[in-house]
Design a protein around this motif. Sequence first.
Motif, PDB file in Angstrom:
ATOM      1  N   GLY A  65       0.875  -1.174   0.000  1.00  0.00           N
ATOM      2  CA  GLY A  65       0.000   0.000   0.000  1.00  0.00           C
ATOM      3  C   GLY A  65       0.912   1.224   0.000  1.00  0.00           C
ATOM      4  N   LEU A  66       0.336   2.377   0.242  1.00  0.00           N
ATOM      5  CA  LEU A  66       1.116   3.612   0.155  1.00  0.00           C
ATOM      6  C   LEU A  66       2.275   3.642   1.160  1.00  0.00           C
ATOM      7  CD1 LEU A  66       1.021   5.915  -1.709  1.00  0.00           C
ATOM      8  CD2 LEU A  66      -0.817   6.915  -0.353  1.00  0.00           C
ATOM      9  N   THR A  67       2.067   3.125   2.376  1.00  0.00           N
ATOM     10  CA  THR A  67       3.140   3.158   3.380  1.00  0.00           C
ATOM     11  C   THR A  67       4.292   2.242   2.968  1.00  0.00           C
ATOM     12  OG1 THR A  67       1.441   3.499   5.072  1.00  0.00           O
ATOM     13  CG2 THR A  67       3.634   2.947   5.851  1.00  0.00           C
ATOM     14  N   GLU A 111       3.521  -8.357  -1.093  1.00  0.00           N
ATOM     15  CA  GLU A 111       2.136  -7.884  -1.099  1.00  0.00           C
ATOM     16  C   GLU A 111       1.220  -9.072  -1.381  1.00  0.00           C
ATOM     17  OE1 GLU A 111       0.103  -5.101  -0.664  1.00  0.00           O
ATOM     18  OE2 GLU A 111      -1.438  -6.552  -1.236  1.00  0.00           O
ATOM     19  N   LYS A 112       0.143  -9.190  -0.600  1.00  0.00           N
ATOM     20  CA  LYS A 112      -0.736 -10.368  -0.772  1.00  0.00           C
ATOM     21  C   LYS A 112      -1.594 -10.285  -2.037  1.00  0.00           C
ATOM     22  CE  LYS A 112      -4.673  -9.085   1.990  1.00  0.00           C
ATOM     23  NZ  LYS A 112      -5.972  -9.131   2.060  1.00  0.00           N
ATOM     24  N   GLY A 131      -2.906  -1.026  -2.204  1.00  0.00           N
ATOM     25  CA  GLY A 131      -3.745  -1.200  -1.004  1.00  0.00           C
ATOM     26  C   GLY A 131      -5.084  -0.500  -1.178  1.00  0.00           C
ATOM     27  N   LEU A 132      -5.423   0.334  -0.208  1.00  0.00           N
ATOM     28  CA  LEU A 132      -6.714   1.044  -0.252  1.00  0.00           C
ATOM     29  C   LEU A 132      -6.738   2.150  -1.300  1.00  0.00           C
ATOM     30  CD1 LEU A 132      -8.098   1.754   3.311  1.00  0.00           C
ATOM     31  CD2 LEU A 132      -9.127   0.461   1.456  1.00  0.00           C
ATOM     32  N   CYS A 133      -5.567   2.486  -1.831  1.00  0.00           N
ATOM     33  CA  CYS A 133      -5.503   3.586  -2.815  1.00  0.00           C
ATOM     34  C   CYS A 133      -5.515   3.049  -4.242  1.00  0.00           C
ATOM     35  CB  CYS A 133      -4.270   4.438  -2.561  1.00  0.00           C
ATOM     36  SG  CYS A 133      -4.290   5.168  -0.940  1.00  0.00           S
ATOM     37  N   HIS A 187     -11.216   8.922  -2.600  1.00  0.00           N
ATOM     38  CA  HIS A 187      -9.956   9.269  -1.947  1.00  0.00           C
ATOM     39  C   HIS A 187      -9.468  10.614  -2.478  1.00  0.00           C
ATOM     40  CE1 HIS A 187      -9.474   5.481   0.109  1.00  0.00           C
ATOM     41  NE2 HIS A 187      -8.292   5.860   0.540  1.00  0.00           N
ATOM     42  N   LEU A 188      -9.470  11.614  -1.639  1.00  0.00           N
ATOM     43  CA  LEU A 188      -9.111  12.966  -2.059  1.00  0.00           C
ATOM     44  C   LEU A 188      -7.738  13.318  -1.500  1.00  0.00           C
ATOM     45  CD1 LEU A 188     -12.550  14.477  -1.008  1.00  0.00           C
ATOM     46  CD2 LEU A 188     -11.963  13.244  -3.099  1.00  0.00           C
ATOM     47  N   VAL A 225       1.478 -13.085   3.694  1.00  0.00           N
ATOM     48  CA  VAL A 225       2.197 -13.563   4.886  1.00  0.00           C
ATOM     49  C   VAL A 225       1.254 -14.376   5.757  1.00  0.00           C
ATOM     50  CG1 VAL A 225       3.493 -12.879   6.950  1.00  0.00           C
ATOM     51  CG2 VAL A 225       3.715 -11.545   4.856  1.00  0.00           C
ATOM     52  N   ARG A 235      -1.433   3.536   8.396  1.00  0.00           N
ATOM     53  CA  ARG A 235      -2.749   3.715   9.024  1.00  0.00           C
ATOM     54  C   ARG A 235      -3.156   2.488   9.842  1.00  0.00           C
ATOM     55  NH1 ARG A 235      -7.936   6.788   7.359  1.00  0.00           N
ATOM     56  NH2 ARG A 235      -9.642   5.405   7.868  1.00  0.00           N
ATOM     57  N   SER A 260      -5.552   8.136   9.687  1.00  0.00           N
ATOM     58  CA  SER A 260      -4.604   9.003   8.982  1.00  0.00           C
ATOM     59  C   SER A 260      -4.847   8.964   7.482  1.00  0.00           C
ATOM     60  CB  SER A 260      -3.166   8.589   9.312  1.00  0.00           C
ATOM     61  OG  SER A 260      -2.938   7.281   8.857  1.00  0.00           O
ATOM     62  N   SER A 261      -4.133   9.819   6.773  1.00  0.00           N
ATOM     63  CA  SER A 261      -4.402  10.080   5.353  1.00  0.00           C
ATOM     64  C   SER A 261      -3.295   9.513   4.454  1.00  0.00           C
ATOM     65  CB  SER A 261      -4.462  11.591   5.146  1.00  0.00           C
ATOM     66  OG  SER A 261      -3.180  12.125   5.433  1.00  0.00           O
ATOM     67  N   MET A 262      -3.476   9.707   3.143  1.00  0.00           N
ATOM     68  CA  MET A 262      -2.445   9.278   2.190  1.00  0.00           C
ATOM     69  C   MET A 262      -1.140  10.019   2.457  1.00  0.00           C
ATOM     70  SD  MET A 262      -4.518   8.924  -1.384  1.00  0.00           S
ATOM     71  CE  MET A 262      -5.596  10.347  -1.243  1.00  0.00           C
TER      72      MET A 262
END
Length: 450
Positions: free
Chosen positions: A10-12, A32-33, A39-41, A56-57, A225, A405, A412-414
């Motif tokens: 994901g982004l992180t 990554e699975k 991810g969410l983005c 998602h803004l 994992v 997050r 928290s945000s992107m």
Amino acid sequence: MAKIVIIGAGLTGLSAAYHLELAGYTDFKIFEKESSVGGLCRSVIQDGFTFDYTGHLLHISNPYFQELIQKFIGWDELNLIQRRSYVYSHQTYTNYPFQTNLYGLPTDVITECIVGFINRPRSKSNSNFYQWALANFGYGLTRHFFAPYQSKIFGYDIRKVTADWTGRFVPTTSIEQMIAGAISDQTDTVGYNANFFYPKTGGIFSWVNKFAKQIKTPINTNHCVQKINLKQKTISFTNGQSEKYEYLINTMPLDLCLKLVAPTSNLDFTTAQNKLICNSVINFNLGINRSDISDKHWIYFPEKEFPFYRLGFYHNFSPLLTPPSCSSIYGEFAYVNKGRNWQHQTLQLALQKTKALFQIAPDQILTEKIIPISHAYVIYNFWRAQNLPKLLNRLTQNQIYSCGRYGAWKYSSMQEAVLDGQTVISQILKKVEPQCHLKPLCPTMPTVMS
Ligand SMILES: Cc1cc2nc3c(=O)[nH]c(=O)nc-3n(C[C@H](O)[C@H](O)[C@H](O)COP(=O)(O)OP(=O)(O)OC[C@H]3O[C@@H](n4cnc5c(N)ncnc54)[C@H](O)[C@@H]3O)c2cc1C
């Protein structure tokens, strides 16, 4: 074997990988699975309509994040948009935020909110979110907005939730603002999300994908994992493979991560796994063969009559997100521990209410996409407030850096996800390779509004 292993792209996780490479460090792997990153983005394109995993803004307040956005996607490919967001209650649309925009509501509601604000209990015993709302906004605003809305978006008892997440997410008010906002329809510029960016094409994933493409190290997708062995410092995957690490960066949800850690004689996370609570969201999307559905960006729904807490409109973020002369709606409802029947019935009711509100005939719906989000909003319960820092510390002592997050179990945000990825790499590099440095880029701010 890799010295640093990252779980989740994901982004992180992407940001962690990017910042390792930026520092010239290559002894790492990322797993990554899913079959794709983001991810969410991520975004889905279906029948010519683009949908995110709910709207998602992009909110940019950090100069370094801003510089990264400029580097990866560029301002020309983003719309900078002034928010048109509303609250729908008492069959009336009022500007968001509710606490400064009562104009148009029935007189008794306005009176109750203003008098309630003046007479709000001044005690500082803000022991839970409900009490915090009463102390900061008074009875009327709490009754007509904060209590019903927050109960819906959490899907959880707001008396069992702390208020330490509120910060920038809940704008304050004053008696002057309330009176001005009750007698006139004010311009809507309050709060952290008064302006936002959105990609012109491809949905939110378009910038995340460009970010991912900067990373030269292959991203191992389809690697879920299954187990983490702290003693042997090994992770194993459902596909039978395994990987040794020295430092593990976890960005998958913390509750799931703890379930994968095999207990040792002095470490057992069984209690923590069950005390970490988050809600799930069902995101429904409709592609509509009509251009005049709404001129708004999004609308909040505090009242019980509507099962969703928010509806939004992609065609107002960018006209290229729908085919010509069409529009699209996204909606969200949340829950904690509800069975499949409840989810199905609530979804049917949500779709029915949405169609009725915007008078959408069955033959106007060109496409429908339902996206369940299993981990959506972390619930800030009292256990979390007391135990999360200790829990994350214990993991760090065992060389597991849990961040992002869901990894750090927060709201928290992107932008924060990208900064979290950068921060964790600074921390780990200090230990692993002190001569490696992250070089932050220099900031410039866009000034043009559209
Ligand atoms: C309803 C909602 C609306 C939002 N709206 C906005 C918004 O408007 N603006 C904004 O800035 N932010 C918004 N956010 C927040 C934003 O989505 C997050 O901050 C960001 O996506 C977090 O990224 P992450 O990498 O930390 O987590 P994730 O995106 O969840 O990434 C974690 C990754 O780990 C992977 N993973 C999980 N389990 C395993 C496993 N066992 N093995 C390997 N990989 C695994 C997952 O597949 C995923 O790719 C919103 C969030 C929600 C829920």
